[in-house]
Design a protein around this motif. Structure first.
Motif, short mmCIF file in Angstrom:
data_model
loop_
_atom_site.label_atom_id
_atom_site.label_comp_id
_atom_site.label_asym_id
_atom_site.label_seq_id
_atom_site.Cartn_x
_atom_site.Cartn_y
_atom_site.Cartn_z
N ARG A 115 0.80 -1.22 0.00
CA ARG A 115 0.00 0.00 0.00
C ARG A 115 0.83 1.28 0.00
O ARG A 115 0.35 2.34 -0.35
N ALA A 116 2.07 1.20 0.48
CA ALA A 116 2.95 2.36 0.67
C ALA A 116 2.43 3.28 1.78
O ALA A 116 2.85 4.43 1.87
N THR A 117 1.55 2.80 2.63
CA THR A 117 1.04 3.54 3.78
C THR A 117 1.65 2.95 5.05
O THR A 117 2.25 1.88 5.03
N ILE A 118 1.49 3.65 6.16
CA ILE A 118 2.16 3.27 7.40
C ILE A 118 1.84 1.81 7.76
O ILE A 118 0.68 1.38 7.67
N ASP A 119 2.86 1.07 8.12
CA ASP A 119 2.74 -0.36 8.40
C ASP A 119 2.30 -0.55 9.86
O ASP A 119 3.04 -0.18 10.78
N PRO A 120 1.11 -1.11 10.10
CA PRO A 120 0.65 -1.24 11.49
C PRO A 120 1.59 -2.05 12.38
O PRO A 120 1.79 -1.71 13.55
N GLN A 121 2.19 -3.11 11.84
CA GLN A 121 3.11 -3.91 12.65
C GLN A 121 4.35 -3.10 13.03
O GLN A 121 4.78 -3.13 14.19
N ALA A 122 4.90 -2.37 12.06
CA ALA A 122 6.04 -1.51 12.37
C ALA A 122 5.65 -0.41 13.34
O ALA A 122 6.45 -0.02 14.21
N LEU A 123 4.43 0.11 13.19
CA LEU A 123 3.95 1.16 14.09
C LEU A 123 3.90 0.66 15.53
O LEU A 123 4.40 1.32 16.46
N ALA A 124 3.30 -0.50 15.73
CA ALA A 124 3.18 -1.04 17.08
C ALA A 124 4.55 -1.25 17.72
O ALA A 124 4.72 -1.02 18.93
N SER A 125 5.54 -1.64 16.92
CA SER A 125 6.88 -1.88 17.44
C SER A 125 7.63 -0.59 17.74
O SER A 125 8.53 -0.58 18.59
N ALA A 126 7.29 0.48 17.04
CA ALA A 126 8.06 1.73 17.16
C ALA A 126 7.59 2.63 18.30
O ALA A 126 8.35 3.51 18.73
N LEU A 127 6.38 2.45 18.79
CA LEU A 127 5.83 3.37 19.79
C LEU A 127 6.68 3.41 21.05
O LEU A 127 7.26 2.41 21.47
N THR A 128 6.73 4.60 21.65
CA THR A 128 7.44 4.80 22.90
C THR A 128 6.49 5.49 23.89
O THR A 128 5.42 5.95 23.51
N PRO A 129 6.88 5.59 25.16
CA PRO A 129 6.02 6.29 26.12
C PRO A 129 5.78 7.75 25.75
O PRO A 129 4.82 8.36 26.26
N ARG A 130 6.62 8.33 24.90
CA ARG A 130 6.44 9.74 24.52
C ARG A 130 5.51 9.92 23.31
O ARG A 130 5.20 11.04 22.94
N THR A 131 5.09 8.83 22.69
CA THR A 131 4.23 8.93 21.51
C THR A 131 2.81 9.29 21.93
O THR A 131 2.22 8.64 22.79
N ARG A 132 2.28 10.34 21.32
CA ARG A 132 0.95 10.82 21.71
C ARG A 132 -0.05 10.80 20.56
O ARG A 132 -1.26 10.94 20.80
N ALA A 133 0.43 10.67 19.32
CA ALA A 133 -0.49 10.73 18.19
C ALA A 133 0.13 10.02 16.99
O ALA A 133 1.33 9.74 16.96
N ILE A 134 -0.72 9.74 16.01
CA ILE A 134 -0.32 9.10 14.76
C ILE A 134 -0.88 9.92 13.61
O ILE A 134 -2.05 10.29 13.63
N ALA A 144 -5.03 3.69 4.07
CA ALA A 144 -4.20 2.90 4.97
C ALA A 144 -5.08 1.87 5.68
O ALA A 144 -6.32 1.92 5.61
N ASP A 145 -4.44 0.96 6.38
CA ASP A 145 -5.17 -0.06 7.15
C ASP A 145 -5.67 0.58 8.44
O ASP A 145 -5.10 0.41 9.52
N MET A 146 -6.79 1.30 8.31
CA MET A 146 -7.26 2.10 9.44
C MET A 146 -7.81 1.25 10.57
O MET A 146 -7.76 1.65 11.73
N ASP A 147 -8.34 0.06 10.29
CA ASP A 147 -8.82 -0.80 11.38
C ASP A 147 -7.66 -1.14 12.31
O ASP A 147 -7.78 -1.03 13.54
N ALA A 148 -6.54 -1.55 11.73
CA ALA A 148 -5.39 -1.91 12.55
C ALA A 148 -4.79 -0.69 13.25
O ALA A 148 -4.42 -0.76 14.43
#
Length: 371
Positions: A115-134, A144-148
Motif C-alpha cells: 500500500r505504501a502507507t504506514i505499516d501497522p506492525q512496524a507502528l506497534a513496534s516503534a511506539l514509545t512512552p512519549r508517543t501521543r499521536a499518529i 491505509a489499514d485504518m482498522d489496525a
C-alpha cells in the motif's frame, strides 16, 4: 537531440476546468463577486456542511491549504512540547513539517510494501512512552489499514490524524477517508481529486470540541472578534471563491475517481514489462490520485518515457528521515521499504480527463522500453 513534443501530459487541468464546468464556475465567480462578501461567508458555510456530509463527519472547517490543515489539526490536540507523533517517511515531508512546526518530534515508521502507507506492525513496534499521536497518510489515494491503526491507537490512548490530501472519496465498508480518525486533513490544491483553482484545505472531525478549537485556530485563536483565547492561532481561511468552485466539483468527484481507477487498472493489466512493477488496484479504497509504478532502473525508465513525450514524475525521491534539513540526526535509522520506494517509484499520467488513446500510448511505450 531535440526535445520531443509531449504526447501525453502528466496532468491537464484545463481539460477539467473548461467546457460546461468552466462556464458554471464562471457563473459562480460572478455571483461571489457581486455578493460583496469574500471570506468566511455563505459559500464557505455551505461547502463545509456539504463536505462534512460527504465525508461522513459532523464538522468540516475550511482552511487556507492542506499544510495548514495538518498544522492546525495537530495544534488542536494540545500535545506537550517534545511529544512524539508517529508518521510515515515517504510522503514528501508535509506531515513531518506540520509536526515539527508544532514543537513536536516525528517518530518515523516504515510503510507497507503493497500500500505504501504506514505499516501497522512496524507502528506497534516503534511506539514509545512519549508517543501521543499518529498521522496516517493515505498515500497516492490508497486508504491505509485504518482498522489496525485505530486498534493500536485505542490500545495506547493515541489520537489519529488522517492525511487525506490524496484520497478524496476513498472508502472502505461504506466509510470514506476522513471518517476513521480523531481528525482528518484535506488539501484542495488544483491537482487533487477534488481541486480548487488555487490553494485551499479543510479539517474534518466528529469531535465537537476539536472542531471548535480548529475554528478558533484558523482565525487568530479568536473566541470572539479580537478576543484571543487559544495559542498558536493564525490566519488560515478558505475563501468564498474557492468554496464556490469546490461546491460545483464535489458532486463530480466519485465519477472522476471511477475514471482514475479505471486508468490505473488498465496500467496494472496491460503493462507487462518484466522490469516494471505495477501495483494492483484494490477497489473503492483506492482513488488513484497517482498511479505509481516501481522499477529498479527507475531513472532509465523515466528518461525513456520522457523521450517518448510522456509526462512523468517521482513521488517522492527523498524519504523524510534522509532530508538534508535533519543533517545526521536520523543517519542510523533504517526504514528499508520507504527507502526502496524512494529509489524505485515513478508516477505515470493518471487523471480523469486522460483519454483511452493516451492510456494506450503510455502502455505501449512502457512495454517497448529496452530496460
Amino acid at each position: 537531440m531535440p526535445t520531443p513534443q509531449r504526447k501525453v501530459p502528466f496532468n491537464a487541468l484545463d481539460r477539467q476546468n473548461g467546457g460546461e464546468l468552466g462556464a458554471r464556475m464562471a457563473d459562480a465567480a460572478r455571483r461571489v463577486v457581486a455578493g460583496g462578501w469574500y471570506v468566511l461567508g455563505g459559500e464557505v458555510d455551505a461547502f463545509e456542511r456539504e463536505f462534512a456530509a460527504w465525508c461522513g463527519t459532523r464538522h468540516a472547517i475550511g482552511v487556507g491549504n492542506g499544510s495548514d490543515a495538518l498544522e492546525l489539526a495537530i495544534a488542536s490536540l494540545g500535545l506537550p512540547a517534545g511529544a512524539q507523533v508517529a508518521v510515515a517517511p515517504n510522503a514528501a515531508m508535509y506531515a513531518t513539517l506540520a509536526i515539527v512546526a508544532n514543537g513536536l518530534e516525528p517518530l518515523f515508521v516504515d510503510v507497507d510494501p503493497r500500500r505504501a502507507t504506514i505499516d501497522p506492525q512496524a507502528l506497534a513496534s516503534a511506539l514509545t512512552p512519549r508517543t501521543r499521536a499518529i498521522v496516517s497518510t493515505h498515500l497516492y489515494g490508497t486508504l491505509a489499514d485504518m482498522d489496525a491503526i485505530d486498534s493500536i491507537a485505542r490500545e495506547h490512548g493515541l489520537a489519529v490524524i488522517e492525511d487525506c490530501a490524496q484520497a478524496h472519496g476513498a472508502s472502505r465498508d461504506g466509510r470514506r477517508a476522513g471518517s476513521f480518525g480523531t481528525l482528518a486533513c484535506f488539501s484542495f490544491y488544483p491537482t487533487k481529486n477534488l481541486g480548487a483553482l488555487g490553494d485551499g484545505g479543510a479539517v474534518v472531525t466528529s469531535d465537537d470540541a476539536l472542531a471548535a478549537r480548529v475554528r478558533q485556530l484558523r482565525q487568530y485563536g479568536w473566541k470572539e472578534k479580537y478576543d484571543v483565547t487559544v495559542a498558536r492561532g493564525r490566519n488560515s481561511r478558505l475563501d468564498e471563491m474557492q468554496a464556490a468552485f469546490l461546491r460545483l466539483k464535489l458532486p463530480l468527484v466519485d465519477g472522476w475517481n471511477a475514471r482514475r481507477r479505471a486508468i490505473a487498472a488498465r496500467y496494472a493489466r496491460d503493462i507487462r514489462h518484466p522490469a516494471i512493477e505495477v501495483p494492483p488496484v484494490h477497489g473503492d479504497d483506492q482513488v488513484a490520485h497517482l498511479c505509481v509504478v516501481r522499477s529498479e532502473r527507475r531513472d532509465a525508465l523515466r528518461a525513456h518515457l520522457a523521450a517518448c513525450g510522456i509526462g512523468v514524475d517521482v513521488h517522492y525521491p527523498i524519504p523524510d528521515h534522509r532530508q538534508p534539513v535533519f543533517g545526521e540526526r536520523y543517519a542510523a535509522l533504517s526504514l528499508p521499504v520507504a527507502e526502496r520506494l524512494a529509489r524505485t517509484s515513478l508516477s505515470l499520467p493518471c487523471f480523469a480527463e486522460l483519454d483511452d488513446a493516451e492510456v494506450d500510448f503510455v502502455v505501449d511505450a512502457s512495454n517497448r522500453w529496452s530496460g
